[in-house]
Design a protein around this motif. Structure first.
Motif, short mmCIF file in Angstrom:
data_model
loop_
_atom_site.label_atom_id
_atom_site.label_comp_id
_atom_site.label_asym_id
_atom_site.label_seq_id
_atom_site.Cartn_x
_atom_site.Cartn_y
_atom_site.Cartn_z
N ILE A 163 0.85 -1.20 0.00
CA ILE A 163 0.00 0.00 0.00
C ILE A 163 0.88 1.25 0.00
N ASP A 164 1.88 1.29 0.87
CA ASP A 164 2.76 2.44 0.95
C ASP A 164 3.58 2.60 -0.33
N ARG A 165 3.93 1.48 -0.93
CA ARG A 165 4.69 1.52 -2.19
C ARG A 165 3.87 2.21 -3.28
N ALA A 166 2.57 1.89 -3.35
CA ALA A 166 1.71 2.54 -4.34
C ALA A 166 1.49 4.00 -3.99
N TYR A 167 1.24 4.27 -2.71
CA TYR A 167 0.98 5.64 -2.26
C TYR A 167 2.16 6.55 -2.57
N ASP A 189 -7.62 13.76 -1.91
CA ASP A 189 -7.94 12.61 -1.08
C ASP A 189 -7.40 11.35 -1.74
N VAL A 190 -6.86 10.42 -0.93
CA VAL A 190 -6.21 9.23 -1.47
C VAL A 190 -6.92 7.97 -0.99
N THR A 191 -7.25 7.10 -1.92
CA THR A 191 -7.82 5.79 -1.62
C THR A 191 -6.95 4.72 -2.28
N TYR A 192 -7.13 3.47 -1.82
CA TYR A 192 -6.39 2.38 -2.44
C TYR A 192 -7.25 1.13 -2.52
#
Length: 290
Positions: free
Chosen positions: A131-135, A251-254
């Protein structure tokens, strides 16, 4: 000169875009220990590979003496058959890396940060890393906000006259990124523009919300146009005396697939500042002959 400041991201890359990457606030409640832009360089540099239990077991045993316990039923059942493991390896020279290692001694020796049986869902710490890698891969625009008048030397803003403000529709669009799968698991992170504000160094500000303001249409009469997204400068200036800053919150979603969850990450906030010129129109009273 236009300046772009990014809170929660690295900064602009010279072409008016900014990248989420290093700065931010650590989240010690996360199994990884970092959230999105706070992900440190060592964790962003991790790689992955496979290793059979016949190699992983002795490697573990040589450091911890607990190979069977670490590998669980596979090593205990054994039967002389190798079981394939998924391995995530990270640079192990950082004190932070050692602090967040599953077994600091083993990590310092091998660089293996996490492992699990190939074909099973990765452990939560690896999901968090994905998740952090994509963010931290998200790139969002750092646009110069539009205005009418624009506020340069040729078309200055006018004192006491509301200046219309807006963000171009081409900018006001979601941005998605997927850095690719790791052993079949991947995360798509999406940043969606949610709020725009404009402010001046005179202390005035306007919150334009998700409605980024009406574009001033020169083909329509002024009495047929209206905007709630305006600022009014009270005093004149040379270019550089006054500035206009537009701030966009994303705003950020995953989405983690397959079946590893959805959620949100801290918003990205991008500020862009430009100098403006404000002119003053003088009125001259002329007596009218009676």
């Amino acid at each position: 000169m236009v300046e772009t400041e990014v809170r929660g991201t690295v900064g602009d890359d010279g072409v008016g875009r900014v990248s989420a990457a290093v700065s931010g606030v650590a989240d010690r409640s996360s199994p990884v220990g970092f959230v999105g832009p706070a992900t440190p360089s060592w964790l962003r540099a991790c790689t992955w590979r496979t290793m059979p239990s016949t190699e992983l077991g002795p490697l573990l045993d040589g450091v911890t003496g607990q190979a069977a316990l670490a590998l669980g039923d596979d090593a205990a059942a054994g039967a002389g058959e190798a079981v394939e493991y998924a391995i995530v390896s990270c640079p192990n020279s950082s004190a932070d890396a050692l602090a967040f290692a599953r077994d600091p001694a083993f990590f310092a020796f091998s660089g293996i940060w996490s492992f699990w049986q190939l074909g099973e869902q990765p452990p939560q710490r690896v999901i968090d890393w994905l998740i952090d890698r994509a963010y931290s891969s998200i790139e969002v625009p750092g646009p110069v906000g539009q205005s009418a008048p624009f506020g340069d030397v040729d078309v200055p803003m006018i004192t006491q006259l509301p200046t219309w403000l807006w963000i171009d529709d081409a900018i006001w669009q979601p941005v998605s990124v997927n850095p690719g799968a790791v052993f079949g698991y991947s995360v798509t992170a999406t940043a969606t523009p949610a709020n725009a504000t404009f402010s001046s160094n005179t202390g005035d500000a306007v919150d334009c919300g998700a409605n980024t303001g009406e574009v001033y249409d020169l083909d329509r009469p002024s009495d047929e146009q209206a905007s709630d997204c305006t600022l009014t400068f009270r005093d004149s200036s040379n270019v550089g005396d006054w500035t206009l800053t537009n701030t966009i919150t994303w705003d950020v979603t995953y989405v983690c697939a397959p079946g590893c969850g959805t959620g949100t990450r801290p918003s990205l906030v991008v500020e862009t500042t430009r100098p403006v010129r404000v002119a003053e129109l003088q009125a001259l009273l002329v007596p009218v002959d009676s």
